[in-house]
Design a protein around this motif. Structure first.
Motif, PDB file in Angstrom:
ATOM      1  N   LEU A  51      39.863  48.190  15.508  1.00  0.00           N
ATOM      2  CA  LEU A  51      39.204  50.224  14.779  1.00  0.00           C
ATOM      3  C   LEU A  51      38.055  49.661  14.408  1.00  0.00           C
ATOM      4  O   LEU A  51      37.473  48.923  14.214  1.00  0.00           O
ATOM      5  N   ALA A  52      37.246  50.392  14.908  1.00  0.00           N
ATOM      6  CA  ALA A  52      36.004  50.284  14.959  1.00  0.00           C
ATOM      7  C   ALA A  52      35.320  51.790  13.970  1.00  0.00           C
ATOM      8  O   ALA A  52      36.015  53.209  14.826  1.00  0.00           O
ATOM      9  N   VAL A  53      34.656  51.291  13.585  1.00  0.00           N
ATOM     10  CA  VAL A  53      33.675  52.881  12.703  1.00  0.00           C
ATOM     11  C   VAL A  53      32.049  52.643  12.517  1.00  0.00           C
ATOM     12  O   VAL A  53      31.290  51.513  12.451  1.00  0.00           O
ATOM     13  N   VAL A  54      31.100  53.796  12.678  1.00  0.00           N
ATOM     14  CA  VAL A  54      29.545  53.434  12.505  1.00  0.00           C
ATOM     15  C   VAL A  54      29.368  54.375  10.938  1.00  0.00           C
ATOM     16  O   VAL A  54      29.788  55.286  10.952  1.00  0.00           O
ATOM     17  N   THR A  65      36.990  54.463   2.284  1.00  0.00           N
ATOM     18  CA  THR A  65      38.375  55.282   2.022  1.00  0.00           C
ATOM     19  C   THR A  65      39.332  54.924   3.158  1.00  0.00           C
ATOM     20  O   THR A  65      40.189  55.118   2.845  1.00  0.00           O
ATOM     21  N   MET A  66      38.417  55.259   4.279  1.00  0.00           N
ATOM     22  CA  MET A  66      38.961  55.832   5.574  1.00  0.00           C
ATOM     23  C   MET A  66      39.400  54.295   6.017  1.00  0.00           C
ATOM     24  O   MET A  66      40.508  53.684   6.438  1.00  0.00           O
ATOM     25  N   LEU A  67      39.177  52.868   5.875  1.00  0.00           N
ATOM     26  CA  LEU A  67      39.219  51.571   5.934  1.00  0.00           C
ATOM     27  C   LEU A  67      41.257  51.048   4.869  1.00  0.00           C
ATOM     28  O   LEU A  67      41.096  50.561   5.865  1.00  0.00           O
ATOM     29  N   LYS A  68      41.202  51.497   3.808  1.00  0.00           N
ATOM     30  CA  LYS A  68      41.824  51.672   2.815  1.00  0.00           C
ATOM     31  C   LYS A  68      42.723  52.626   3.446  1.00  0.00           C
ATOM     32  O   LYS A  68      43.761  51.731   3.330  1.00  0.00           O
ATOM     33  N   SER A  69      43.146  53.692   3.945  1.00  0.00           N
ATOM     34  CA  SER A  69      44.151  54.382   4.432  1.00  0.00           C
ATOM     35  C   SER A  69      44.888  53.761   5.675  1.00  0.00           C
ATOM     36  O   SER A  69      45.736  54.111   6.019  1.00  0.00           O
ATOM     37  N   GLN A  79      41.823  44.265  12.821  1.00  0.00           N
ATOM     38  CA  GLN A  79      40.570  43.666  12.772  1.00  0.00           C
ATOM     39  C   GLN A  79      39.452  45.585  12.924  1.00  0.00           C
ATOM     40  O   GLN A  79      39.018  46.149  13.668  1.00  0.00           O
ATOM     41  N   PHE A  80      38.542  44.591  12.470  1.00  0.00           N
ATOM     42  CA  PHE A  80      37.378  46.564  12.005  1.00  0.00           C
ATOM     43  C   PHE A  80      36.315  45.402  12.422  1.00  0.00           C
ATOM     44  O   PHE A  80      35.944  44.941  12.264  1.00  0.00           O
ATOM     45  N   HIS A  81      35.682  46.708  13.077  1.00  0.00           N
ATOM     46  CA  HIS A  81      34.218  46.086  13.993  1.00  0.00           C
ATOM     47  C   HIS A  81      33.204  47.422  13.226  1.00  0.00           C
ATOM     48  O   HIS A  81      33.376  48.779  13.273  1.00  0.00           O
ATOM     49  N   ILE A  82      32.737  46.672  12.378  1.00  0.00           N
ATOM     50  CA  ILE A  82      31.636  48.379  11.058  1.00  0.00           C
ATOM     51  C   ILE A  82      30.476  48.136  11.661  1.00  0.00           C
ATOM     52  O   ILE A  82      29.727  46.750  11.238  1.00  0.00           O
ATOM     53  N   PHE A  83      29.754  48.955  12.279  1.00  0.00           N
ATOM     54  CA  PHE A  83      28.836  49.105  12.431  1.00  0.00           C
ATOM     55  C   PHE A  83      27.554  49.694  11.796  1.00  0.00           C
ATOM     56  O   PHE A  83      27.707  50.651  11.335  1.00  0.00           O
ATOM     57  N   TYR A 148      38.684  53.925  18.098  1.00  0.00           N
ATOM     58  CA  TYR A 148      36.925  54.191  17.359  1.00  0.00           C
ATOM     59  C   TYR A 148      37.291  56.194  16.613  1.00  0.00           C
ATOM     60  O   TYR A 148      38.004  56.148  17.234  1.00  0.00           O
ATOM     61  N   VAL A 149      37.129  55.404  15.485  1.00  0.00           N
ATOM     62  CA  VAL A 149      37.052  56.545  14.455  1.00  0.00           C
ATOM     63  C   VAL A 149      36.021  56.968  13.793  1.00  0.00           C
ATOM     64  O   VAL A 149      35.109  56.360  14.225  1.00  0.00           O
ATOM     65  N   ASP A 150      35.332  58.640  13.191  1.00  0.00           N
ATOM     66  CA  ASP A 150      34.496  58.871  12.484  1.00  0.00           C
ATOM     67  C   ASP A 150      34.771  58.017  11.000  1.00  0.00           C
ATOM     68  O   ASP A 150      35.943  58.264  11.033  1.00  0.00           O
TER      69      ASP A 150
END
Length: 373
Positions: A51-54, A65-69, A79-83, A148-150
């Motif tokens: 899962l990726a987010v920018v 909050t998104m990651l928690k949900s 696996q989070f990919h946080i930019f 990918y999510v906003d």
């Protein structure tokens, strides 16, 4: 390994869900692998969902909050990919490290990076850093598939369920998104766009499922040259051609790409990317009316103002929720009471679709006895 065998509970008690949200010495990942070794089970390594987010500017809390949900409901490990901008890295690290007891996710933090020759131009496109997502297939070269999510996304059912749509792709499809609008009379692209767009009303890129291996391999048809171009070669020429005609930045560029390559897109229903546009003038997402909202997308800043209180109520409930089972179970009744206060709005009138899937997700994940899960 020394001593852990004694602390691990009998594997037979927890075989039904080896990745359950418990410490490693009570059916967690460590005990699962130890039990597999001890009993000689032939198990395949568990495939993580990527899962990726920018995140830039003031988006830390929203992103967390998104990651928690995602963590609360998902079954397979994540696996989070946080930019993120550099000044946000320490905050992300502090919060995510404090969740490490869950053992259900890993994360990687990345700086915001664009091709050096046009970095300033890309960074200013639409919103700060939003166009970073266009370069994910080129940056995460070892990742096969990615969601990918906003930052303003909330999962109301397991990530596993949207991840499973990858298996529904046909041989030509490389990515999946939802339509920008269900109702053409209020559609933006079909009324105002000055560039090509996918389908009747365009697509919204706030939730985008990608087979990045296919994206990297594909040669894309385009309106700049008769030669087909790869992903890494098509982005800059597109920006140069259309930069005076695009309003929504990277989303517009994706619409242009899939206009010319419609066979490459899998379109999923609006309940996987439910926005204020789906209820602001009356309900127009039939799938959500029938089955509830699967993924809530609070664009237009609706989590942080009073314009759409139904969206804000869901956000506040998940933001304030902890990972304790009892806390997650008990969020429903107060949330329904909050939603009942929103019936003066069009979205509030149909508040039950906001909690229909959420209720089911909590029951499936936390209420059923282990053997029924």
């Amino acid at each position: 390994h020394s001593g852990r065998s004694d602390r691990c509970k009998d594997f037979s008690l927890c075989y039904w869900n080896p990745y359950w949200m418990l410490p490693s010495d009570v059916c967690g990942m460590n005990c699962f692998w130890e039990a597999a070794f001890r009993y000689g089970l032939n198990v395949q390594p568990i495939q993580r969902m990527h899962l990726a987010v920018v995140a830039c500017g003031e988006r830390l809390e929203e992103t967390v909050t998104m990651l928690k949900s995602a963590i609360i409901f998902s079954i397979r490990p994540l696996q989070f990919h946080i930019f993120a901008e550099d000044q946000l890295h320490d905050s992300f690290k502090g919060i995510l490290d404090s969740w490490s007891f869950l053992q259900t996710f890993n994360y990687s933090l990345y700086p915001i990076t664009f091709p050096s020759e046009n970095a300033v131009e890309w960074k200013k496109l639409f919103k700060p850093c939003a166009s970073q997502r266009l370069f994910l297939p080129l940056i995460l070269k070892e990742v096969d598939s990615l969601l990918y999510v906003d930052t303003d996304i909330l999962f109301l059912r397991p990530v596993d369920d949207i991840w499973s749509l990858l298996k529904k792709f046909n041989s030509t499809q490389i990515a999946a998104m939802a339509p920008e609008h269900e109702e053409p009379r209020i559609g933006w692209y079909n009324r105002f766009a000055r560039h090509p767009y996918y389908g009747k009303t365009g697509v919204n890129s706030g939730v985008m499922l990608m087979n990045m291996t296919r994206m990297r391999r594909k040669y894309f048809k385009n309106d700049m040259t008769t030669v087909r171009l790869r992903w890494g070669d098509i982005l800059m020429p597109l920006l140069k051609k259309y930069k005076l005609n695009i309003t929504w930045g990277d989303q517009d560029l994706l619409n242009i790409i899939f206009f010319h390559n419609p066979e490459s897109l899998f379109v999923f229903p609006c309940q996987w990317n439910y926005r204020p546009d789906h209820c602001i003038y009356g309900s127009n997402c039939q799938e959500a009316e029938e089955e509830g909202i699967f993924i809530l997308h609070g664009n237009r800043g609706v989590y942080h103002d009073d314009k759409q209180p139904a969206f804000r109520a869901i956000y506040e409930a998940l933001r304030n929720c902890s990972f304790k089972d009892n806390n997650i179970r008990s969020l429903l009744k107060p949330l329904e009471l909050e939603l009942q206060k929103t019936v003066h709005t069009y979205c509030g009138k149909i508040y039950k679709i906001f909690i229909k899937q959420l209720t089911k997700s909590i029951q499936d994940r936390y209420d059923r006895p282990p053997k029924e899960r």
